[in-house]
Design a protein around this motif. Structure first.
Motif, PDB file in Angstrom:
ATOM      1  N   ARG A 227       6.275  -8.260   6.094  1.00 40.78           N
ATOM      2  CA  ARG A 227       5.737  -9.552   5.670  1.00 40.78           C
ATOM      3  C   ARG A 227       6.076  -9.814   4.207  1.00 40.78           C
ATOM      4  O   ARG A 227       6.469 -10.926   3.839  1.00 40.78           O
TER       5      ARG A 227
ATOM      6  N   ARG B 230       2.527  -5.104   7.008  1.00 39.97           N
ATOM      7  CA  ARG B 230       2.440  -5.597   5.637  1.00 39.97           C
ATOM      8  C   ARG B 230       3.796  -5.614   4.916  1.00 39.97           C
ATOM      9  O   ARG B 230       4.157  -6.608   4.277  1.00 39.97           O
TER      10      ARG B 230
ATOM     11  N   GLY C 196      -2.449 -10.225   3.460  1.00 42.37           N
ATOM     12  CA  GLY C 196      -2.870 -11.474   4.085  1.00 42.37           C
ATOM     13  C   GLY C 196      -4.069 -12.116   3.412  1.00 42.37           C
ATOM     14  O   GLY C 196      -4.776 -12.922   4.024  1.00 42.37           O
TER      15      GLY C 196
ATOM     16  N   THR D  66      -3.895 -15.975   3.275  1.00 46.33           N
ATOM     17  CA  THR D  66      -4.090 -16.565   4.600  1.00 46.33           C
ATOM     18  C   THR D  66      -5.561 -16.544   4.991  1.00 46.33           C
ATOM     19  O   THR D  66      -6.105 -17.534   5.489  1.00 46.33           O
TER      20      THR D  66
ATOM     21  N   ARG E  11       8.458 -12.794   2.626  1.00 46.08           N
ATOM     22  CA  ARG E  11       7.944 -13.710   1.604  1.00 46.08           C
ATOM     23  C   ARG E  11       8.915 -13.828   0.437  1.00 46.08           C
ATOM     24  O   ARG E  11       9.202 -14.934  -0.033  1.00 46.08           O
TER      25      ARG E  11
END
Length: 226
Positions: A177, A174, A49, A52, A181
């Motif tokens: 995610r 993680r 992240g 972000t 992506r």
């Protein structure tokens, strides 16, 4: 409330802070010194992240400039020539020396706008001179996997950074995610999972081994969960 770390790299285990985004914004602001320029690095394993968090920091700190490490991906044609295209994202698929040189220039802006490259995820290529950095920006925020690697040119990049945060999240958040992506940028579900296991997770183990060199380990607290 989060407070700035006094840990010196390599001398002891880094401090760990659990903080909300607003608290991390305040912590980043505390690094700023009137009349000087500071560089804050945010690292962590793939999918932690980092993008972000750094986007949130720069949105909240209008004077700050964001310069990601990903702009220094080698071009796909060069990766093919070197035989590294199938592991794009590994340390030797970046121009570490170029990244270090840019950070060195950013430390001493000399009254001029400095232009940084930007990685375009749609093109899967870097775009040169895409990010203008004002000479008046008191805080540069940079993020990437290998800020703490300490070898093959990465040590020169680290030397230019005032403080490095290691962003930490559970693998249970993680890894999914990361798979999502890759799917968003064109890979099939099977291809995305395969890339994560064969490429990203090898890089993640390498990055995780650098955790002890961070100035601060950051774990983001979700206010909705409080």
């Amino acid at each position: 409330m989060a407070t700035a770390s006094t840990h010196r790299r390599g001398t002891s285990a880094p401090g760990i802070v659990q903080a909300t985004i607003p608290e991390l914004v305040a912590l980043a602001r505390s690094l700023m010194v009137p009349g000087e320029r500071r560089i804050l690095g945010v690292t962590g394993t793939p999918g932690a992240g980092k993008s972000t968090l750094t986007a949130a920091l720069t949105a909240a700190i209008s004077e700050a400039a964001l310069v990601p490490m990903d702009g220094f991906h080698l071009a796909n044609a060069e990766l093919v020539r070197l035989g590294r295209r199938e592991r794009k994202g590994a340390p030797d698929t970046f121009d570490a020396d170029g990244y270090a040189a840019l950070l060195g220039r950013l430390r001493q802006p000399q009254g001029q706008t400095i232009y940084a490259p930007l990685f375009d995820r749609q093109l899967e290529e870097s775009v040169g001179s895409a990010l203008p950095v004002s000479p008046d920006a008191p805080l540069i925020i940079t993020e990437g996997n290998y800020l703490l690697l300490g070898t093959d040119g990465w040590e020169r990049a680290l030397a230019a950074i005032d403080q490095v945060w290691f962003l930490e999240v559970p693998d249970s958040l993680r890894v999914p995610r990361l798979i999502r992506r890759h799917q968003q940028f064109g890979k099939s579900a099977e291809g995305a999972a395969q890339w994560v296991q064969q490429v990203d997770e090898g890089n993640a183990r390498l990055v995780q081994a650098t955790r002890s060199r961070a100035d601060l380990v950051v774990q983001i607290v979700d206010t909705a969960a409080r």
